[in-house]
Design a protein around this motif. Structure first.
Motif, PDB file in Angstrom:
ATOM      1  N   ARG A   1       0.814  -1.208   0.000  1.00  0.00           N
ATOM      2  CA  ARG A   1       0.000   0.000   0.000  1.00  0.00           C
ATOM      3  C   ARG A   1       0.856   1.270   0.000  1.00  0.00           C
ATOM      4  O   ARG A   1       0.428   2.306  -0.509  1.00  0.00           O
ATOM      5  CB  ARG A   1      -0.943  -0.009   1.205  1.00  0.00           C
ATOM      6  N   THR A   2       2.054   1.220   0.589  1.00  0.00           N
ATOM      7  CA  THR A   2       2.893   2.418   0.614  1.00  0.00           C
ATOM      8  C   THR A   2       3.324   2.846  -0.789  1.00  0.00           C
ATOM      9  O   THR A   2       3.155   4.012  -1.149  1.00  0.00           O
ATOM     10  CB  THR A   2       4.106   2.195   1.534  1.00  0.00           C
TER      11      THR A   2
ATOM     12  N   ASN B   1       0.392   4.189  -2.574  1.00  0.00           N
ATOM     13  CA  ASN B   1       0.054   5.549  -2.155  1.00  0.00           C
ATOM     14  C   ASN B   1       0.814   6.565  -3.001  1.00  0.00           C
ATOM     15  O   ASN B   1       0.262   7.596  -3.393  1.00  0.00           O
ATOM     16  CB  ASN B   1       0.389   5.737  -0.673  1.00  0.00           C
TER      17      ASN B   1
ATOM     18  N   ASP C   1       4.948  11.710   8.943  1.00  0.00           N
ATOM     19  CA  ASP C   1       5.073  10.379   8.325  1.00  0.00           C
ATOM     20  C   ASP C   1       6.552  10.111   8.097  1.00  0.00           C
ATOM     21  O   ASP C   1       7.291  11.001   7.670  1.00  0.00           O
ATOM     22  CB  ASP C   1       4.301  10.335   6.997  1.00  0.00           C
TER      23      ASP C   1
ATOM     24  N   ASN D   1       4.973   9.399   1.092  1.00  0.00           N
ATOM     25  CA  ASN D   1       3.664   9.737   1.642  1.00  0.00           C
ATOM     26  C   ASN D   1       3.568  11.229   1.947  1.00  0.00           C
ATOM     27  O   ASN D   1       2.531  11.857   1.700  1.00  0.00           O
ATOM     28  CB  ASN D   1       3.411   8.923   2.915  1.00  0.00           C
TER      29      ASN D   1
ATOM     30  N   ASP E   1       0.778   9.387  10.449  1.00  0.00           N
ATOM     31  CA  ASP E   1       0.842   7.933  10.266  1.00  0.00           C
ATOM     32  C   ASP E   1       0.812   7.287  11.659  1.00  0.00           C
ATOM     33  O   ASP E   1       0.930   7.970  12.682  1.00  0.00           O
ATOM     34  CB  ASP E   1       2.128   7.575   9.523  1.00  0.00           C
TER      35      ASP E   1
ATOM     36  N   SER F   1      -3.732   8.799   8.948  1.00  0.00           N
ATOM     37  CA  SER F   1      -3.621   8.219   7.612  1.00  0.00           C
ATOM     38  C   SER F   1      -2.632   7.070   7.702  1.00  0.00           C
ATOM     39  O   SER F   1      -1.438   7.279   7.892  1.00  0.00           O
ATOM     40  CB  SER F   1      -3.146   9.271   6.603  1.00  0.00           C
TER      41      SER F   1
ATOM     42  N   ALA G   1      -1.583   2.752   6.520  1.00  0.00           N
ATOM     43  CA  ALA G   1      -1.765   1.585   5.648  1.00  0.00           C
ATOM     44  C   ALA G   1      -2.204   0.363   6.432  1.00  0.00           C
ATOM     45  O   ALA G   1      -2.336  -0.712   5.862  1.00  0.00           O
ATOM     46  CB  ALA G   1      -0.462   1.279   4.902  1.00  0.00           C
TER      47      ALA G   1
ATOM     48  N   SER H   1      -7.570   5.569   5.091  1.00  0.00           N
ATOM     49  CA  SER H   1      -6.713   4.452   4.703  1.00  0.00           C
ATOM     50  C   SER H   1      -5.815   4.869   3.547  1.00  0.00           C
ATOM     51  O   SER H   1      -6.208   5.631   2.668  1.00  0.00           O
ATOM     52  CB  SER H   1      -7.565   3.243   4.294  1.00  0.00           C
ATOM     53  N   LYS H   2      -4.585   4.359   3.577  1.00  0.00           N
ATOM     54  CA  LYS H   2      -3.692   4.554   2.448  1.00  0.00           C
ATOM     55  C   LYS H   2      -3.920   3.459   1.422  1.00  0.00           C
ATOM     56  O   LYS H   2      -4.181   2.321   1.808  1.00  0.00           O
ATOM     57  CB  LYS H   2      -2.228   4.537   2.915  1.00  0.00           C
ATOM     58  N   PRO H   3      -3.803   3.796   0.149  1.00  0.00           N
ATOM     59  CA  PRO H   3      -3.512   5.077  -0.446  1.00  0.00           C
ATOM     60  C   PRO H   3      -4.628   6.107  -0.220  1.00  0.00           C
ATOM     61  O   PRO H   3      -5.801   5.759  -0.199  1.00  0.00           O
ATOM     62  CB  PRO H   3      -3.380   4.757  -1.942  1.00  0.00           C
ATOM     63  N   VAL H   4      -4.240   7.369  -0.093  1.00  0.00           N
ATOM     64  CA  VAL H   4      -5.192   8.447   0.178  1.00  0.00           C
ATOM     65  C   VAL H   4      -5.707   8.992  -1.155  1.00  0.00           C
ATOM     66  O   VAL H   4      -4.928   9.300  -2.055  1.00  0.00           O
ATOM     67  CB  VAL H   4      -4.505   9.570   0.986  1.00  0.00           C
TER      68      VAL H   4
END
Length: 809
Positions: free
Chosen positions: A351-352, A355, A601, A606, A645, A674, A676, A696-699
């Motif tokens: 997910r990072t 994002n 973060d 991000n 985060d 925010s 993941a 939730s990430k991705p935003v």
């Protein structure tokens, strides 16, 4: 002499030899017996603990079921308390609305509104002159706390009831105290049903106590409350053992104990609830748990009377079993830990970067200088990234990380745009294989629908993906049509819509048709089986069944297959139209003074996404790489809002939120988490710690801007743009259409009009490309046509074509 001495020494040596053997045998026997005894005791203890644990889990199951039921009721009460009808405190307005909600949510006995002076009205008796301000659940709600009362007996009906109470807040931000309280009253029947269902063998029974040690549910009716007398508290009964258990239950402890109750030894397992100040216990006769130990006891008796060899064998068996038990337990613990760690790491690792991909795609799409062809391709990147994110989320959902079942979450969506997006993704896949993809939507499809977009997209893309994968030549056809209009409730129209996917692929044999929907089953050629996990069709069928239908298939070897399903979908015309009319263009800023956003973060990508999204709109974005740095900058800058985060070095997000909420100068700062993380526990924990929202990430930019608008009270400034009609006129008029645009033949124009009437925008895009390839003079006309087709509005295209003499219906 020598012979005589030799003969005399032989018995002596033999005697020493026998003594040594007896010593060895005796010592071995003693050691083996002691070892066998302790092994027996260890095995008995392990087995007993396992049996006790199963009994404890039976109580935990009941508590979890009650907790879930109370939580759902509590959320329903809080939701109703936030409606404008209840907030008005006008019973003449709220009464019919709440009565309809009682009929709809049949779990509730009645709903009730209480004003701060203690007067109340409910859906059973209407307005009442009584004053209930002294009720504990009313006082807690007036203090701003939602709560669940202890059960009480209704004086009018004699029915045991529970009040789920929550404060009613004013719409005015200046009023910080509740303007009243709202109660949803439920019967104790469901709780009694769950408690009475708890069993562990014959003659076992369960009961529940409230915060005063009084029985909520108990098989002994003399311990239950009636209108004539309240239930006696078990804290004051003569039975000392039961009094001890009751005290532990009231103190919200948990455990399982063996004690004498009713003249016999019994186990009592007890577990407290979190949602309410109650506790549930299960009383189990001793033999129900320890009967399985009789076999071990019998083995122990045999061991005591057997020879050294039998003792040794038994000891070895016991040692082996104990080792295997420990090995299995250690392996299970290791596997569970590895699974949780893997899923958590996979979530963040996938997910990072997503994002960053989706964030940069959104930033590019908002750029004014990006040419139109590049915008189209960036849009495809964003759609494919969103689909990949959907697949990741579905894998995590289906892994049941938190043992939660799948649920549908429908919302309003623009149906043609949704289907066209799916078509564009599949068009790319089909072009990569060199086959034709045909999208045929019916002309009478509803514009707006109320459906779970995520799950429907997953189903359709799964079926289309399989069709493309197993088709090497020919085409894949995607049809969407209205089969029937179903009777609605007078306001909402429902349609039965059929989705069918037809291919000219390799087909499926009759034997394989019966296995394609089984988990981990893959049919067809071995080289194609490596392209999937074998879960796709099983998951697809489960989701369609959740939607109230099933997946059907027909196939012939060498000729292809057709999959189809039909689901009932509610129209959402008003909400979609309002959403479309409310769209004012791209946001370019906001009214009022600049606002400072602190972005905390540890991942630079991000922070970069959020900074590049917000700075062009006029926000002052300050970055911090961990919680400690974020706290220092928050104290120094006093930002309007913090985005943080959760998992960070030095100080994580949870600690940061707690520090922010306990620092006087910034105690009221708005906080958005925010993360993941896919664990709902992390989301609940962050909100409980003091955050205002969770993203939730991705935003997604729209969701982020919506949260900023809500929490900061922003009024957006939108980019000024001409109406669609003015844009068409400016592009196609001026001198004359023919002065700037060279149209194709009338037959092509009529074909375009027919495709527009059917809403087949994918075919229009393909035909526009073909016109450019045939003659470069058609390029301006094709470019204008392509722009209109990507707006998913057939009326715009038809108005454009009428300027060239095309007659439309």
């Amino acid at each position: 002499m020598i012979r005589a001495n030799s003969s005399a020494s032989d018995p002596k040596m033999h005697s020493w030899h026998n003594l040594l053997i007896r010593f060895i045998l005796g010592g071995t026997t003693l050691i083996v017996s002691i070892s066998a005894y302790f092994s027996y005791e260890a095995a008995r203890k392990i087995t007993l603990e396992e049996l006790r644990g199963r009994a404890f889990l039976e109580v935990q199951r009941g508590v979890d079921e009650i907790e879930e039921w109370l939580h759902v009721r509590k959320v329903e009460v809080q939701t109703l308390a936030h409606t404008s009808t209840v907030r008005s405190l006008d019973w003449s307005v709220a009464d019919p609305y709440l009565k309809s909600e009682v009929e709809q949510i049949d779990e509730f006995f009645f709903f009730q509104m209480v004003t701060p002076d203690g007067s109340y009205s409910n859906t059973k008796v209407g307005r009442s002159n009584k004053n209930i301000k002294d009720r504990d659940y009313v006082q807690k709600a007036l203090a701003g706390k939602s709560n669940i009362s202890d059960p009480f007996i209704s004086r009018s009906t004699g029915i045991p009831l529970i009040a789920i109470s929550t404060p009613i807040w004013s719409n005015s931000p200046t009023i910080r105290s509740p303007i009243g309280t709202f109660q949803g009253v439920v019967k104790v029947d469901h709780i009694a049903q769950v408690v009475n269902s708890l069993h562990y063998g014959n003659n076992s029974y369960a009961f529940a106590l409230n915060s005063q040690g009084q029985a909520i549910v108990h098989p002994n009716s003399t311990l239950m409350s009636t209108l004539e007398k309240p239930a006696p508290s078990l804290l004051k009964i003569p039975d000392g053992n039961l009094k001890v258990i009751a005290q532990q239950m009231v103190n919200k402890q948990q455990g399982i104990q063996l004690m004498e109750i009713d003249g016999a030894k019994k186990y009592v397992a007890f577990v407290p609830l979190r949602e309410a100040n109650w506790s549930v216990a299960l009383v189990i006769p001793r033999q129900n748990i320890e009967s399985r130990l009789q076999f071990l006891d019998f083995i122990a008796l045999i061991v005591g009377g057997l020879t050294v060899t039998m003792i040794t064998v038994l000891w070895r068996v016991q040692a082996f079993e104990q080792a295997q038990l420990k090995k299995s337990k250690a392996a299970a613990d290791t596997a569970n830990h590895a699974k949780s760690k893997f899923l958590a790491n996979m979530s963040h690792e996938l997910r990072t970067p997503l994002n960053g991909i989706l964030g940069c795609a959104q930033i590019l799409l908002r750029s004014k200088g990006l040419p139109e062809p590049e915008q189209y391709h960036v849009n495809i990147i964003e759609q494919c990234g969103s689909h990949l994110l959907t697949l990741i989320n579905e894998i995590l959902d289906l892994s049941k990380i938190e043992a939660r079942k799948l649920e549908l979450h429908p919302h309003d969506v623009h149906f043609p745009s949704f289907l066209q997006g799916i078509g564009e993704i599949c068009q790319i896949r089909a072009e990569q294989k060199g086959i034709l993809f045909v999208y045929e939507p019916a002309i009478n499809l509803p514009t707006g629908v109320h459906v779970d977009v995520k799950r429907l997209r997953q189903v359709v893309l799964n079926l289309l993906g399989n069709a493309i994968k197993f088709t090497d030549e020919g085409k894949v056809t995607f049809k969407v049509e209205v089969i029937d209009q179903l009777p609605g409730d007078g306001q909402t129209v429902k349609y039965r819509i059929r989705f069918s996917i037809e291919d000219t692929g390799i087909g499926i044999t009759p034997n394989e048709l019966g296995k394609i929907f089984l988990p981990f089953e893959q049919v067809g050629e071995k080289k194609r089986q490596t392209e999937g996990t074998g879960l796709g069709l099983a998951i697809t069928r489960q989701l369609v069944q959740m939607m109230g239908s099933d997946v059907h298939v027909k196939s012939q070897i060498g000729q292809g297959s057709t999959f189809w399903f039909e689901i009932a979908i509610a129209e959402a015309r008003e909400s979609v139209q309002s959403a479309m009319t409310a769209s004012k263009g791209q946001i370019i800023g906001f009214e009022g003074s600049p606002r400072t956003i602190l972005m905390v973060d540890d991942r630079w990508e991000n922070r970069t996404v959020i900074t590049n999204l917000l700075q062009p709109l006029g926000f002052n974005v300050v970055e911090a790489t961990n919680g400690q740095e974020g706290l220092e900058k928050a104290i120094a800058l006093k930002p309007d809002l913090v985005i943080t985060d959760l998992i960070m070095p030095e100080m994580d997000g949870f600690e940061l939120i707690q520090h922010l909420r306990h620092t006087p100068d910034i105690v009221d700062v708005k906080i958005i988490v925010s993360s993941a993380s896919v664990f709902e526990a992390d989301q609940h924990r962050s909100l409980k710690a003091g955050s205002d929202a969770f993203l939730s990430k991705p935003v997604y930019a729209d969701e982020l801007l919506h949260q900023l608008e809500f929490h900061l009270g922003l009024a957006w400034i939108y980019q000024q743009s001409q109406s669609e009609e003015q844009r068409i006129n400016s592009a196609t008029t001026g001198d004359r259409p023919s002065d700037k645009l060279t149209p194709p033949d009338p037959d092509v124009l009529r074909e375009l009009a027919a495709l527009a009437s059917k809403g087949n925008f994918n075919a229009i895009l393909k035909l526009a490309t073909q016109l450019e390839e045939i003659d470069t003079n058609f390029a301006p006309f094709a470019h204008q046509l392509r722009q209109l087709a990507r707006q998913f509005d057939e009326d715009l295209i038809l108005n454009f074509l009428t300027q060239y003499g095309v007659e439309t219906v």
